[in-house]
Write a protein that holds these residues in place. Structure first.
Motif, short mmCIF file in Angstrom:
data_model
loop_
_atom_site.label_atom_id
_atom_site.label_comp_id
_atom_site.label_asym_id
_atom_site.label_seq_id
_atom_site.Cartn_x
_atom_site.Cartn_y
_atom_site.Cartn_z
N UNK A 26 9.28 12.06 -27.62
CA UNK A 26 10.58 12.25 -28.27
C UNK A 26 10.52 13.21 -29.44
N UNK A 27 9.41 13.17 -30.23
CA UNK A 27 9.38 14.02 -31.43
C UNK A 27 9.36 15.51 -31.11
N UNK A 28 9.08 15.86 -29.87
CA UNK A 28 9.09 17.28 -29.50
C UNK A 28 10.50 17.78 -29.21
N UNK A 131 9.23 23.15 -25.02
CA UNK A 131 9.09 24.60 -25.18
C UNK A 131 9.67 25.35 -23.99
N UNK A 132 9.53 24.78 -22.80
CA UNK A 132 10.07 25.43 -21.61
C UNK A 132 11.60 25.47 -21.66
N UNK A 133 12.20 24.39 -22.13
CA UNK A 133 13.66 24.36 -22.29
C UNK A 133 14.09 25.43 -23.29
N UNK A 134 13.34 25.56 -24.38
CA UNK A 134 13.66 26.57 -25.40
C UNK A 134 13.56 27.98 -24.82
N UNK A 135 12.55 28.22 -24.00
CA UNK A 135 12.40 29.53 -23.36
C UNK A 135 13.58 29.83 -22.44
N UNK A 136 14.00 28.84 -21.69
CA UNK A 136 15.12 29.03 -20.76
C UNK A 136 16.41 29.31 -21.53
N UNK A 157 13.13 28.77 -31.25
CA UNK A 157 13.11 27.33 -31.54
C UNK A 157 14.54 26.80 -31.48
N UNK A 158 14.94 26.33 -30.32
CA UNK A 158 16.33 25.99 -30.06
C UNK A 158 16.77 24.64 -30.64
#
Length: 427
Positions: A26-28, A131-136, A157-158
């Motif tokens: 969760x903290x990520x 991080x993958x969600x942020x990249x997308x 950093x979304x």
């Protein structure tokens, strides 16, 4: 009746461990200002209230629990003489996890190596998905705006409450965990070996894209600490020394190739040249001014500090007098126009809570780092080094992303692993 009570305790044990796994993931993800740590920390609190004498005995004998408890009490006292009661109240709530997580981990019987590893891998998994969600999302922004900057730095950093300098620290730790797996594997078969190698490459590229300068310096440094502090054989060290050297070279090439990270390196070179004065129309980093004025604030109240929550407003009064101009990559700005903290956790707590605030954090790092080196706990030593370096340029414990990360992993890696938490017949 006794069987039902015993079954309840067994269930609570499983729920406790599941809670740790969930929190590590969760903290990520931090899109909102409602720290999920509160939910899980209070879950632990009720776990304590279910009462078993061994839990209180563990707390009684756990050095680090009392260390954090004493600091939090001093933090509360600091609020009593603060000039900014509203900010003091906010910080007390924000940092309650620096008391609750030590309380939880200090009462919990020591996690075995297998369970500890599972929690760390849950964090790595969470970091990959996050991080993958942020990249997308950043790529979608790029397609809409046709601006490559959307793929780098803080735009990458979304998560609203996980800025890039925190995200960078998280990413560096994920790399440390994976590298430690290889160091401690002793050439045993690992069915996920290739996946871990790909993850290390992926996280390294993501870190470069985040373009957090201190992390670009911190990662090679803490990998060096990990390498020499870990209890591994000479053959293993020679093998990974070669791999590590090649990796550092590739990491440096990646920094030079990506435009935002290259720009940040060039800016750093200009700032070093202009440390004392303007050179070629280049002004030094604004942190130099903030640190200088921060030291002046500390000199006013070195013993007690300005009080919890009032240190930043005292700094702002001094920054209003600074007429130096700075460039943020797109426009000129002045220090008087921003709401700055000390950009250094050690100065932050010295200004806030005086000499005791500084002693708390310095001794905490010193003792824990010394014992981790003495016991060849390479991952713990490297994590502490990562946090220490990160704290030098940011007040990392003034936001939920820093408090959550530090409180949880200090509890997991250090507080819970003390001899006082060795397992007994009860949990």
């Amino acid at each position: 009746m006794l069987n039902k009570i015993k079954a309840w305790y067994e269930t609570s044990k499983r729920l406790n461990f599941i809670g740790l796994l969930l929190f590590a993931i969760i903290i990520t993800f931090q899109p909102v200002f409602f720290a999920p740590t509160y939910i899980i920390a209070f879950f632990w609190f009720f776990y304590l209230l279910s009462f078993k004498p061994d839990r209180l005995i563990r707390l009684k004998n756990n050095f680090w629990f009392w260390w954090f408890f004493a600091f939090y009490v001093w933090y509360l006292i600091g609020a009593a003489y603060s000039e900014n009661g509203q900010e003091a109240g906010r910080l007390i709530v924000l940092k309650i996890t620096l008391f609750l997580w030590p309380l939880a981990f200090g009462s919990l019987s020591k996690l075995n190596a297998k369970h500890l590893k599972m929690v760390l891998h849950a964090f790595v998994l969470g970091m990959f998905v996050s991080s993958l969600i942020c990249l997308i999302l950043s790529f979608v922004d790029y397609l809409e705006l046709r601006d490559w900057n959307r793929m780098f730095g803080n735009d990458l950093a979304q998560w609203r409450f996980l800025p890039n300098h925190y995200f960078g620290m998280y990413t560096s730790f994920a790399i440390l965990i994976l590298v430690f797996d290889f160091l401690s594997s002793n050439n045993r078969a690992d069915s996920f070996k290739k996946a871990k190698i790909l993850l290390i490459i992926y996280f390294s590229i993501f870190l470069v894209m985040l373009s957090v300068r201190i992390q670009l310096i911190a990662l090679p440094t803490v990998l060096f600490v990990l390498f020499f502090a870990s209890d591994v054989g000479k053959v293993q060290k020679v093998k990974f020394a070669k791999i590590g050297f090649a990796s550092v070279v590739l990491f440096a090439i990646a920094i030079a190739v990506f435009p935002d990270s290259r720009r940040r390196v060039i800016e750093t070179a200009h700032e070093i040249r202009s440390f004392e004065k303007v050179v070629d129309n280049k002004q030094t980093n604004h942190r130099v001014y903030i640190w200088r004025e921060g030291v002046e604030v500390i000199k006013e109240e070195p013993v007690l500090g300005k009080g919890t929550g009032s240190e930043d407003q005292n700094l702002a009064l001094r920054l209003e007098k600074i007429d130096a101009k700075f460039w943020d990559g797109s426009s000129v700005y002045f220090l008087s126009s921003g709401n700055y903290n000390y950009h250094n956790q050690f100065l932050q707590w010295f200004a806030s809570n005086g000499i005791l605030g500084l002693i708390f954090i310095l001794v905490m790092f010193g003792i824990s780092f010394y014992h981790s080196l003495k016991k060849n706990k390479g991952l713990v030593a490297a994590w502490l080094a990562l946090c220490f370096i990160s704290f030098l340029t940011e007040s990392m414990l003034e936001r939920q992303a820093g408090v959550m990360f530090f409180g949880f992993f200090f509890g997991l890696l250090i507080i819970n692993q003390l001899p006082s938490n060795e397992k007994s017949n009860t949990t």
